[in-house]
Design an enzyme around this catalytic site. Structure first.
Site, PDB file in Angstrom:
ATOM      1  N   ASN A  21      37.559  22.847  27.835  1.00  0.00           N
ATOM      2  CA  ASN A  21      37.610  22.201  29.144  1.00  0.00           C
ATOM      3  C   ASN A  21      38.533  23.048  30.010  1.00  0.00           C
ATOM      4  O   ASN A  21      39.747  23.001  29.877  1.00  0.00           O
ATOM      5  CB  ASN A  21      38.161  20.782  28.972  1.00  0.00           C
ATOM      6  N   ARG A  76      32.849  21.781  28.925  1.00  0.00           N
ATOM      7  CA  ARG A  76      32.745  20.707  29.908  1.00  0.00           C
ATOM      8  C   ARG A  76      32.533  21.343  31.283  1.00  0.00           C
ATOM      9  O   ARG A  76      33.303  22.215  31.684  1.00  0.00           O
ATOM     10  CB  ARG A  76      34.028  19.889  29.914  1.00  0.00           C
ATOM     11  N   HIS A 116      32.705  11.576  35.205  1.00  0.00           N
ATOM     12  CA  HIS A 116      33.120  10.910  33.952  1.00  0.00           C
ATOM     13  C   HIS A 116      31.903  10.488  33.128  1.00  0.00           C
ATOM     14  O   HIS A 116      32.006   9.595  32.276  1.00  0.00           O
ATOM     15  CB  HIS A 116      33.951   9.626  34.210  1.00  0.00           C
ATOM     16  N   HIS A 175      36.142   3.119  33.248  1.00  0.00           N
ATOM     17  CA  HIS A 175      36.922   4.261  32.765  1.00  0.00           C
ATOM     18  C   HIS A 175      38.146   4.344  33.674  1.00  0.00           C
ATOM     19  O   HIS A 175      38.065   4.790  34.814  1.00  0.00           O
ATOM     20  CB  HIS A 175      36.079   5.539  32.836  1.00  0.00           C
ATOM     21  N   LEU A 176      39.290   3.862  33.167  1.00  0.00           N
ATOM     22  CA  LEU A 176      40.494   3.788  33.997  1.00  0.00           C
ATOM     23  C   LEU A 176      41.547   4.746  33.449  1.00  0.00           C
ATOM     24  O   LEU A 176      42.287   4.420  32.526  1.00  0.00           O
ATOM     25  CB  LEU A 176      41.046   2.350  34.004  1.00  0.00           C
ATOM     26  N   GLY A 177      41.571   5.947  33.994  1.00  0.00           N
ATOM     27  CA  GLY A 177      42.600   6.911  33.642  1.00  0.00           C
ATOM     28  C   GLY A 177      43.347   7.247  34.913  1.00  0.00           C
ATOM     29  O   GLY A 177      43.454   6.394  35.806  1.00  0.00           O
ATOM     30  N   ASN A 178      43.810   8.466  35.029  1.00  0.00           N
ATOM     31  CA  ASN A 178      44.408   8.849  36.295  1.00  0.00           C
ATOM     32  C   ASN A 178      43.302   8.876  37.362  1.00  0.00           C
ATOM     33  O   ASN A 178      43.451   8.352  38.455  1.00  0.00           O
ATOM     34  CB  ASN A 178      45.116  10.195  36.153  1.00  0.00           C
ATOM     35  N   ARG A 220      44.011   8.879  44.265  1.00  0.00           N
ATOM     36  CA  ARG A 220      42.881   8.875  45.216  1.00  0.00           C
ATOM     37  C   ARG A 220      42.632   7.494  45.789  1.00  0.00           C
ATOM     38  O   ARG A 220      42.797   6.490  45.102  1.00  0.00           O
ATOM     39  CB  ARG A 220      41.599   9.332  44.507  1.00  0.00           C
ATOM     40  N   VAL A 245      44.603   3.977  31.089  1.00  0.00           N
ATOM     41  CA  VAL A 245      44.959   2.639  31.556  1.00  0.00           C
ATOM     42  C   VAL A 245      44.117   1.586  30.832  1.00  0.00           C
ATOM     43  O   VAL A 245      44.650   0.598  30.298  1.00  0.00           O
ATOM     44  CB  VAL A 245      44.735   2.516  33.084  1.00  0.00           C
ATOM     45  N   GLU A 293      35.847  12.204  24.835  1.00  0.00           N
ATOM     46  CA  GLU A 293      34.928  13.105  25.523  1.00  0.00           C
ATOM     47  C   GLU A 293      34.682  14.378  24.718  1.00  0.00           C
ATOM     48  O   GLU A 293      33.577  14.918  24.729  1.00  0.00           O
ATOM     49  CB  GLU A 293      35.481  13.434  26.918  1.00  0.00           C
TER      50      GLU A 293
END
Ligand code: AMP
Length: 393
Positions: free
Chosen positions: A9, A90, A179, A205-208, A238, A328, A381
């Site tokens: 990645n 990726r 994602h 999908h709750l990440g940064n 964002r 998260v 992933e």
């Protein structure tokens, strides 16, 4: 001998990698090279319970990957002995071109390059990673796995913006999502665990970065990210959904340039803009200390989640499974509880005790017999990319 896949990645100044056994699901080694091109770079290689770190200048991606391969040779595992059969890359933007993994040749490289205006921060970096990867590991096939592929065949109703057709077509403006590898992996895992392939699912999908998807019978029918990963949920930095006229207002009356607004919306907004912190652990700390902006910030975050859950249930005409994933989603029971608050009318409920369990395993957190199965499913992933790469061999 097991067959393994090296997953790469590649970002603008970093390379993350993992050597994965796609069948067993384990990572045999992982690591990252960061601060490529800066005065001092950082390399971290984890294998066999051992962490090797180096701090030295890494001039470019080629040099970075060379160092990684040298570490595989020095501290292991030996790539040849580990049975490496492919490299999975990726790639963020596959545009309208790809709805699944593709074996990389010069034509594919050309398409990834052509799509760069749609993902200017990501595709060029991904491309560099592929080019040096092919040069340094020429004897195995290289496969591109696109973040957008799972959403390539969204129904037109969901993928099309209500914009002048000619303009939209000329500039390739449509909803591509992102994602996708995670949404596909998590929804497939839920279907496998519940033993059903006809489910109506929502994945959060709750990440940064954060995104939602609606998936019916394994096919994505809507997603919250759009032309770029800016649209949709409130994220670490964002805005997510915002009236496009805010751009006109800030340009005309705030004297801001397009680049300044781009930076504001992508890097200085979301939780960061609302609370001063993009990490939810810090936001909770502020709330505990009585910070009013942090309380409102978390409220804006969970309000947006409830809105998407409700709208996707409506889009699908029902809901069987709601899954939480990423940093998260997997760890924050307060966010999960806030996201489903008041949704009992949809059959969405969570069991308070189950919600508080901390675990790396996929699990159900709704009460027994609930109409909607609410789950926490750790995403993976790298494993998904490795499996998709293998599927082409
Ligand atoms: P990701 O992009 O999936 O790596 O997620 C990163 C984000 O996950 C961080 O910015 C935090 O907001 C969040 N996170 C990670 N660990 C926790 C935790 N234990 N509790 C709450 N949030 C967490």
């Amino acid at each position: 001998m097991t067959a393994t896949v090296l997953v790469i990645n590649s970002g603008s100044s970093s390379i993350k990698y993992q050597l994965v056994d796609p069948e067993g699901g384990q990572a045999l080694a992982s690591g990252l090279v960061e601060r490529i091109g800066e005065a001092e770079g950082h390399i971290e290689h984890k294998a066999g319970g051992q962490v090797t770190e180096r701090y030295e200048r890494v001039s470019d991606h080629g040099e970075g990957l060379r160092q990684v391969l040298a570490l595989f040779e020095e501290v292991g595992p030996d790539l040849a002995e580990a049975g490496i059969v492919a490299v999975g890359h990726r790639v963020v933007m596959g545009g309208s071109a790809y709805d699944g993994p593709v074996r990389i040749d010069d034509d594919v490289l050309g398409v990834i390059e052509e799509l760069s205006p749609l993902a200017p921060l990501h595709n060029p970096a991904n491309l560099t990673g592929i080019q040096v990867g092919r040069m340094l590991l020429p004897d195995v096939p290289h496969v591109a796995v696109f973040d957008t592929a799972f959403f390539r065949n969204l129904p037109d109703d969901a993928a099309t913006y209500a914009l002048d057709r000619e303009v939209a077509e000329k500039f390739s403006v449509r909803r591509y999502g992102a994602h996708g590898t995670s949404h596909q992996y998590v929804s497939a895992k839920a279907a496998e665990m519940l033993g059903r392939d006809d489910l109506k699912q929502i994945v959060l999908h709750l990440g940064n970065g954060a995104s939602a998807s609606a998936v019916v019978g394994g096919r994505a029918v809507d997603t919250s990210m759009g032309l770029t990963p800016l649209e949709g949920l409130v994220m670490g930095t964002r805005t997510g959904d915002i009236d496009a006229a805010v751009v006109f207002h800030l340009a005309r009356n705030g004297g801001m340039s397009v680049d300044e607004i781009d930076n504001l919306f992508n890097k200085r907004s979301g939780l960061k803009g609302l609370t001063g912190e993009n990490d939810l652990r810090e936001v909770h700390r502020l709330i505990d200390a009585g910070d009013e902006n942090a309380r409102v910030g978390l409220g804006v975050y969970t309000h947006r989640l409830r809105k998407y859950i409700g709208s996707y249930a409506a889009v699908m005409g029902g809901l069987d499974v709601l899954s939480f994933t990423a940093g998260v989603g997997e760890n924050d029971d307060v966010v999960r509880a806030g996201a489903v608050k008041g949704l009992e009318f949809l059959g969405v409920e969570i069991d308070l005790e189950k919600n508080q369990v901390r675990s790396k395993e996929p699990r159900v957190i709704s009460p027994d017999g609930a109409r909607v199965t609410v789950m926490v499913i750790p995403t993976n992933e790298e494993l998904a990319i490795a499996r998709q790469a293998m599927s082409l061999l």
